[in-house]
Write an enzyme that holds these catalytic residues in place. Structure first.
Site, PDB file in Angstrom:
ATOM      1  N   SER A  30       7.850 -20.629  32.033  1.00  0.00           N
ATOM      2  CA  SER A  30       9.148 -20.987  32.855  1.00  0.00           C
ATOM      3  C   SER A  30      10.430 -20.162  32.465  1.00  0.00           C
ATOM      4  O   SER A  30      11.297 -20.371  33.052  1.00  0.00           O
ATOM      5  CB  SER A  30       9.235 -22.494  32.517  1.00  0.00           C
ATOM      6  OG  SER A  30       9.723 -22.729  31.262  1.00  0.00           O
ATOM      7  N   GLY A  60      12.838 -16.639  31.382  1.00  0.00           N
ATOM      8  CA  GLY A  60      13.054 -15.228  32.080  1.00  0.00           C
ATOM      9  C   GLY A  60      11.888 -14.451  32.120  1.00  0.00           C
ATOM     10  O   GLY A  60      11.574 -13.880  32.784  1.00  0.00           O
ATOM     11  N   ILE A  61      11.416 -14.197  30.716  1.00  0.00           N
ATOM     12  CA  ILE A  61      10.252 -13.246  30.528  1.00  0.00           C
ATOM     13  C   ILE A  61       9.132 -13.759  31.251  1.00  0.00           C
ATOM     14  O   ILE A  61       8.495 -13.161  31.770  1.00  0.00           O
ATOM     15  CB  ILE A  61      10.325 -12.926  29.048  1.00  0.00           C
ATOM     16  CG1 ILE A  61      11.380 -11.910  28.823  1.00  0.00           C
ATOM     17  CG2 ILE A  61       8.845 -12.111  28.800  1.00  0.00           C
ATOM     18  CD1 ILE A  61      11.345 -11.557  27.233  1.00  0.00           C
ATOM     19  N   GLY A  62       9.038 -14.997  31.113  1.00  0.00           N
ATOM     20  CA  GLY A  62       7.685 -15.790  31.355  1.00  0.00           C
ATOM     21  C   GLY A  62       7.563 -15.760  32.941  1.00  0.00           C
ATOM     22  O   GLY A  62       6.476 -15.460  33.334  1.00  0.00           O
ATOM     23  N   TYR A  76      12.361 -17.176  11.948  1.00  0.00           N
ATOM     24  CA  TYR A  76      11.733 -16.726  13.210  1.00  0.00           C
ATOM     25  C   TYR A  76      11.400 -15.219  13.237  1.00  0.00           C
ATOM     26  O   TYR A  76      10.300 -14.840  13.516  1.00  0.00           O
ATOM     27  CB  TYR A  76      13.225 -16.571  14.481  1.00  0.00           C
ATOM     28  CG  TYR A  76      12.711 -15.902  15.570  1.00  0.00           C
ATOM     29  CD1 TYR A  76      12.016 -16.723  16.523  1.00  0.00           C
ATOM     30  CD2 TYR A  76      13.161 -14.618  16.048  1.00  0.00           C
ATOM     31  CE1 TYR A  76      11.596 -16.205  17.808  1.00  0.00           C
ATOM     32  CE2 TYR A  76      12.857 -14.111  17.367  1.00  0.00           C
ATOM     33  CZ  TYR A  76      12.173 -14.923  18.302  1.00  0.00           C
ATOM     34  OH  TYR A  76      11.715 -14.346  19.574  1.00  0.00           O
TER      35      TYR A  76
END
Length: 240
Positions: free
Chosen positions: A12, A14-16, A148
């Protein structure tokens, strides 16, 4: 030739969404995973239709997230793109134990368990494509994003190791390590911050989510049939 199914986690964002468009255009029927943000996927269905799209919800930062996700899949999966993720900006000493556990589960434990469950069918069929959307910080490390960086580095090592284990079964495993991409992950940056960031990048700009999707398009195609175990940086020359 029957339908081929792809699973995209974190679909859901931006990249997805851009990766979902690429997979759809490659003829895949899609399982699109989300946790909270369903609206963008509803808009995707409005544009592309629902005949080849299945929406599935699960919180992959929780210990039962993978089982929740798998219960909603009714077809063998040919390609997996693990894009689910979130960052944490702050000092190591400021992170709570729960935040640490959730980050590790989301980026390390869940992809391991998910792909473990999906591999047997790929091995039987002697075909499959597994891709992790990692990060530049998994390669170079970043102050104030230490955890991360650690979990994304773990993903990169996982890709290199698993690729060797499943290569003879016709399964390819790769990762993409984006640099600074214009998505919601940069929403906390002011315009001045973004300007300074662009000045650090040799190409002088942020990346676009479509540029990540274009690399996915290449890596799931037969044009990359001899590429496996690679972590491909897409970063405009930043931190090379």
């Amino acid at each position: 030739m029957g339908e081929k199914y792809a699973l995209l986690t974190g679909a859901s964002g931006g990249i997805g969404i851009e990766i979902a468009k690429t997979l759809y255009e490659h003829g895949f029927s899609l399982y699109l995973h989300y946790n909270r943000n369903r609206e963008s996927l509803d808009a995707f269905i409005d544009e592309y239709g629902s005949s080849r799209v299945h929406l599935i919800q699960a919180d992959l930062s929780m210990s039962d997230g993978v089982n929740q996700l798998l219960e909603q899949i009714d077809h063998p999966i040919e390609s997996v793109i693990y894009n689910a993720g979130k960052s944490y900006f702050g000092l190591v000493t400021d992170m709570s134990d729960d935040e640490i556990k959730q980050m590790i589960t989301l980026h390390t434990t869940s992809p391991f368990l998910l792909i473990k469950k999906l591999l047997p069918d790929m091995i039987t069929k002697k075909t499959g494509n597994i891709m992790m959307i990692s990060s530049i910080w998994g390669i170079t490390g970043a102050s104030c994003e230490v955890l991360y960086s650690m979990v994304k580095g773990s993903q990169n090592s996982y890709v290199k190791a698993l690729a060797k284990e499943v290569a003879l079964s016709g399964i390819r495993v790769n990762a993409i390590a984006p640099g600074a991409i214009e998505t919601a992950m940069l929403s906390s940056f002011s315009e001045d911050d973004k300007t300074l960031l662009k000045e650090e990048i040799p190409m002088g700009r942020l990346g676009n989510p479509t540029e990540i999707a274009d690399v996915v398009s290449f890596l799931i195609s037969e044009k990359s049939s001899y590429i496996t175990g690679q972590v491909l940086s897409v970063n405009g020359g930043w931190h090379c």
